[in-house]
Design a protein around this motif. Structure first.
Motif, PDB file in Angstrom:
ATOM      1  N   PHE A   1      -9.253  -5.867  -1.373  1.00 39.40           N
ATOM      2  CA  PHE A   1     -10.663  -6.227  -1.291  1.00 39.40           C
ATOM      3  C   PHE A   1     -11.380  -5.563  -0.122  1.00 39.40           C
ATOM      4  O   PHE A   1     -10.810  -5.368   0.964  1.00 39.40           O
ATOM      5  N   ARG A   2     -12.625  -5.253  -0.336  1.00 36.00           N
ATOM      6  CA  ARG A   2     -13.471  -4.671   0.708  1.00 36.00           C
ATOM      7  C   ARG A   2     -13.526  -5.575   1.939  1.00 36.00           C
ATOM      8  O   ARG A   2     -13.644  -5.100   3.070  1.00 36.00           O
ATOM      9  N   ALA A   3     -13.412  -6.878   1.721  1.00 36.91           N
ATOM     10  CA  ALA A   3     -13.477  -7.831   2.827  1.00 36.91           C
ATOM     11  C   ALA A   3     -12.291  -7.716   3.783  1.00 36.91           C
ATOM     12  O   ALA A   3     -12.327  -8.271   4.885  1.00 36.91           O
ATOM     13  N   TYR A   4     -11.235  -7.007   3.403  1.00 36.53           N
ATOM     14  CA  TYR A   4     -10.093  -6.828   4.296  1.00 36.53           C
ATOM     15  C   TYR A   4     -10.379  -5.840   5.424  1.00 36.53           C
ATOM     16  O   TYR A   4      -9.602  -5.740   6.378  1.00 36.53           O
ATOM     17  N   GLY A   5     -11.446  -5.059   5.300  1.00 35.33           N
ATOM     18  CA  GLY A   5     -11.746  -4.029   6.275  1.00 35.33           C
ATOM     19  C   GLY A   5     -12.182  -4.574   7.622  1.00 35.33           C
ATOM     20  O   GLY A   5     -12.357  -5.788   7.817  1.00 35.33           O
ATOM     21  N   ALA A   6     -12.360  -3.659   8.588  1.00 30.99           N
ATOM     22  CA  ALA A   6     -12.710  -4.026   9.958  1.00 30.99           C
ATOM     23  C   ALA A   6     -14.096  -3.497  10.304  1.00 30.99           C
ATOM     24  O   ALA A   6     -14.572  -2.510   9.739  1.00 30.99           O
ATOM     25  N   THR A   7     -14.739  -4.159  11.229  1.00 30.88           N
ATOM     26  CA  THR A   7     -16.021  -3.720  11.776  1.00 30.88           C
ATOM     27  C   THR A   7     -15.960  -3.866  13.293  1.00 30.88           C
ATOM     28  O   THR A   7     -14.977  -4.366  13.858  1.00 30.88           O
ATOM     29  N   ASP A   8     -17.023  -3.451  13.968  1.00 30.89           N
ATOM     30  CA  ASP A   8     -17.087  -3.672  15.412  1.00 30.89           C
ATOM     31  C   ASP A   8     -17.100  -5.153  15.756  1.00 30.89           C
ATOM     32  O   ASP A   8     -16.733  -5.542  16.869  1.00 30.89           O
ATOM     33  N   ALA A   9     -17.496  -5.991  14.793  1.00 31.82           N
ATOM     34  CA  ALA A   9     -17.615  -7.427  15.060  1.00 31.82           C
ATOM     35  C   ALA A   9     -16.332  -8.195  14.782  1.00 31.82           C
ATOM     36  O   ALA A   9     -16.123  -9.278  15.334  1.00 31.82           O
ATOM     37  N   HIS A  10     -15.469  -7.703  13.899  1.00 32.24           N
ATOM     38  CA  HIS A  10     -14.255  -8.459  13.575  1.00 32.24           C
ATOM     39  C   HIS A  10     -13.133  -7.521  13.164  1.00 32.24           C
ATOM     40  O   HIS A  10     -13.364  -6.423  12.638  1.00 32.24           O
ATOM     41  N   ALA A  11     -11.907  -7.978  13.404  1.00 32.51           N
ATOM     42  CA  ALA A  11     -10.724  -7.226  13.001  1.00 32.51           C
ATOM     43  C   ALA A  11     -10.483  -7.397  11.510  1.00 32.51           C
ATOM     44  O   ALA A  11     -10.930  -8.371  10.894  1.00 32.51           O
ATOM     45  N   GLY A  12      -9.768  -6.456  10.932  1.00 33.36           N
ATOM     46  CA  GLY A  12      -9.399  -6.534   9.526  1.00 33.36           C
ATOM     47  C   GLY A  12      -7.924  -6.849   9.360  1.00 33.36           C
ATOM     48  O   GLY A  12      -7.273  -7.370  10.270  1.00 33.36           O
ATOM     49  N   ALA A  13      -7.417  -6.544   8.205  1.00 34.86           N
ATOM     50  CA  ALA A  13      -6.009  -6.769   7.905  1.00 34.86           C
ATOM     51  C   ALA A  13      -5.148  -5.719   8.607  1.00 34.86           C
ATOM     52  O   ALA A  13      -5.652  -4.765   9.207  1.00 34.86           O
ATOM     53  N   ASP A  14      -3.839  -5.900   8.523  1.00 32.99           N
ATOM     54  CA  ASP A  14      -2.883  -4.954   9.082  1.00 32.99           C
ATOM     55  C   ASP A  14      -2.124  -4.255   7.969  1.00 32.99           C
ATOM     56  O   ASP A  14      -1.993  -4.774   6.854  1.00 32.99           O
ATOM     57  N   ALA A  15      -1.573  -3.095   8.302  1.00 35.56           N
ATOM     58  CA  ALA A  15      -0.552  -2.433   7.512  1.00 35.56           C
ATOM     59  C   ALA A  15       0.641  -2.194   8.428  1.00 35.56           C
ATOM     60  O   ALA A  15       0.488  -2.128   9.653  1.00 35.56           O
ATOM     61  N   ILE A  16       1.819  -2.091   7.847  1.00 40.13           N
ATOM     62  CA  ILE A  16       3.014  -1.795   8.627  1.00 40.13           C
ATOM     63  C   ILE A  16       3.418  -0.356   8.338  1.00 40.13           C
ATOM     64  O   ILE A  16       3.705   0.012   7.197  1.00 40.13           O
ATOM     65  N   ILE A  17       3.407   0.454   9.390  1.00 41.82           N
ATOM     66  CA  ILE A  17       3.738   1.869   9.283  1.00 41.82           C
ATOM     67  C   ILE A  17       4.770   2.182  10.356  1.00 41.82           C
ATOM     68  O   ILE A  17       4.616   1.781  11.515  1.00 41.82           O
ATOM     69  N   ALA A  18       5.830   2.866   9.969  1.00 41.52           N
ATOM     70  CA  ALA A  18       6.916   3.183  10.896  1.00 41.52           C
ATOM     71  C   ALA A  18       7.446   1.919  11.579  1.00 41.52           C
ATOM     72  O   ALA A  18       7.814   1.930  12.752  1.00 41.52           O
ATOM     73  N   GLY A  19       7.442   0.809  10.831  1.00 36.65           N
ATOM     74  CA  GLY A  19       8.007  -0.430  11.330  1.00 36.65           C
ATOM     75  C   GLY A  19       7.129  -1.236  12.250  1.00 36.65           C
ATOM     76  O   GLY A  19       7.568  -2.279  12.768  1.00 36.65           O
ATOM     77  N   ARG A  20       5.879  -0.811  12.466  1.00 34.04           N
ATOM     78  CA  ARG A  20       4.996  -1.545  13.371  1.00 34.04           C
ATOM     79  C   ARG A  20       3.678  -1.869  12.679  1.00 34.04           C
ATOM     80  O   ARG A  20       3.198  -1.100  11.829  1.00 34.04           O
ATOM     81  N   ARG A  21       3.122  -3.004  13.068  1.00 37.21           N
ATOM     82  CA  ARG A  21       1.814  -3.384  12.540  1.00 37.21           C
ATOM     83  C   ARG A  21       0.735  -2.490  13.139  1.00 37.21           C
ATOM     84  O   ARG A  21       0.700  -2.253  14.359  1.00 37.21           O
ATOM     85  N   CYS A  22      -0.156  -2.032  12.246  1.00 36.64           N
ATOM     86  CA  CYS A  22      -1.272  -1.190  12.658  1.00 36.64           C
ATOM     87  C   CYS A  22      -2.538  -1.749  12.009  1.00 36.64           C
ATOM     88  O   CYS A  22      -2.524  -2.114  10.828  1.00 36.64           O
ATOM     89  N   PRO A  23      -3.647  -1.819  12.734  1.00 30.83           N
ATOM     90  CA  PRO A  23      -4.851  -2.446  12.188  1.00 30.83           C
ATOM     91  C   PRO A  23      -5.662  -1.503  11.308  1.00 30.83           C
ATOM     92  O   PRO A  23      -5.738  -0.296  11.570  1.00 30.83           O
TER      93      PRO A  23
END
Length: 368
Positions: free
Chosen positions: A280-302
């Motif tokens: 969903f588009r609502a998972y994204g991030a803005t300057d006002a709020h953080a979004g969801a994470d993905a795990i890449i190379a074993g670490r969470r990335c925003p």
């Protein structure tokens, strides 16, 4: 045209072994009540033709779908299963029900009359469930209609009496006890007819909610059924490919609407999926709020910036240089990211995450 099986960019893995274990866990919890399984909406988006046989092998014998079309598909997959159609009878569809194992859940006097006429015309007492409204105010007979029906008879012998809990996902909610009390009176009026109250949340509640047949749904698929109660085993894992890694400078914006501005020199991984895939588009991030994470190379990335139709950006600056490259896979669900965590970023629930999983994913079934 035939395409290679690996051409789909993102991979959705459904763990049928975990699904079966979840059913067995619930079945043991609700025994001696029977544990059914809700497989509506294509088994919550995971594929009824694969999910239903796994549940059957685990021991499920009674299944619930929403629509007659879903029931017909499931009947072809599991011809010996008892299948209840929760949506009941659409006008003029009674005669289309093909046999005693595909059973409508009747929610109004008009539907009951239609079914009674069909039974009379065929000279057979065809099984169907009666749905009673105990306070949710969606479908179902009123309590007065239910008690009157119990007195006069339906024109056929119901195979099940049921209702649906509205607030059982909130522990201790007083409305659950009220619904249970109302339904107990209805079940007593239909003496000898199996009774069904408990959804997933009801299965995880007290034994007084279980009655004769339970109807777990979301708990089977690894979602949270009761607030504050950990889910059962996770069932889905979603991995999507990195198609580019690019650099950004402080003051650069990322994505549509310039919704998020970089505060430092950054490395951005672009993933090949977006809201067309149910992310969903609502998972994204803005300057006002953080979004969801993905795990890449074993670490969470925003996530960084808005989710677009086919692309999503992730900030991988904190990974070591060269740790992520084109062709690597990012984990969106799995490795600790649950459907409910992802849902919270979009202001929704795990049910919607599951049922929105995109058709473009390559689905892989494991543990069956």
């Amino acid at each position: 045209m035939n395409h290679p099986s690996g051409c789909a960019s993102a991979v959705l893995t459904i763990d049928l072994g975990a699904l079966a274990d979840n059913w067995r866990t619930l079945a043991a919890r609700v025994a001696p009540a029977e544990c059914g399984a809700v497989v509506k909406a294509n088994a919550y988006g995971l594929g009824v033709e694969q999910v239903a046989p796994a549940l059957w092998a685990a021991g499920a014998r009674t299944f619930f779908v929403a629509l007659m079309e879903e029931g017909l598909i499931l009947r072809d997959v599991l011809p010996e299963a008892d299948i209840y159609v929760l949506g009941g009878l659409l006008l003029g569809t009674a005669e289309a029900f093909p046999g005693p194992r595909l059973r409508p859940v009747l929610s109004s006097p008009a539907e009951i009359e239609d079914w009674a006429r069909l039974c009379a015309a065929r000279g057979v007492d065809l099984p169907a469930a009666i749905h009673v409204d105990t306070g949710m105010n969606r479908l179902g007979l009123t309590l007065e209609e239910a008690f009157a029906l119990a007195q006069r008879g339906a024109g056929f012998t119901p195979s099940l009496i049921g209702t649906h809990l509205a607030c059982a996902d909130t522990p201790g909610h007083p409305f659950t006890a009220l619904q249970r009390e109302r339904f107990a009176r209805v079940a007593a009026a239909f003496a000898g007819i199996p009774a069904s109250l408990a959804n997933s949340a009801g299965c995880l509640g007290g034994r007084e909610l279980h009655f004769d047949l339970t109807r777990p749904g979301i708990a089977l698929y690894g979602g949270v059924a009761v607030a504050g109660t950990p889910p059962l085993k996770p069932v889905v894992r979603l991995e999507v490919p990195v198609i580019q890694v690019r650099n950004g400078l402080p003051g650069d914006s990322v994505g549509y609407g310039a919704a998020q501005t970089l505060k430092r020199e950054s490395r951005i991984a672009i993933l090949s999926f977006g809201y067309a895939d149910g992310f969903f588009r609502a998972y994204g991030a803005t300057d006002a709020h953080a979004g969801a994470d993905a795990i890449i190379a074993g670490r969470r990335c925003p996530l960084v910036g808005r989710v677009s139709m086919d692309l999503t950006a992730v900030d991988v600056t904190d990974l070591p240089e060269g740790a992520v490259k084109r062709g690597d896979m990012a984990v969106i669900l799995g490795d600790g990211i649950s459907v409910d965590e992802l849902a919270a970023h979009g202001g929704t629930i795990g049910y919607e995450v599951l049922t929105s999983l995109g058709a473009r994913y390559r689905r892989v079934y494991s543990g069956g």
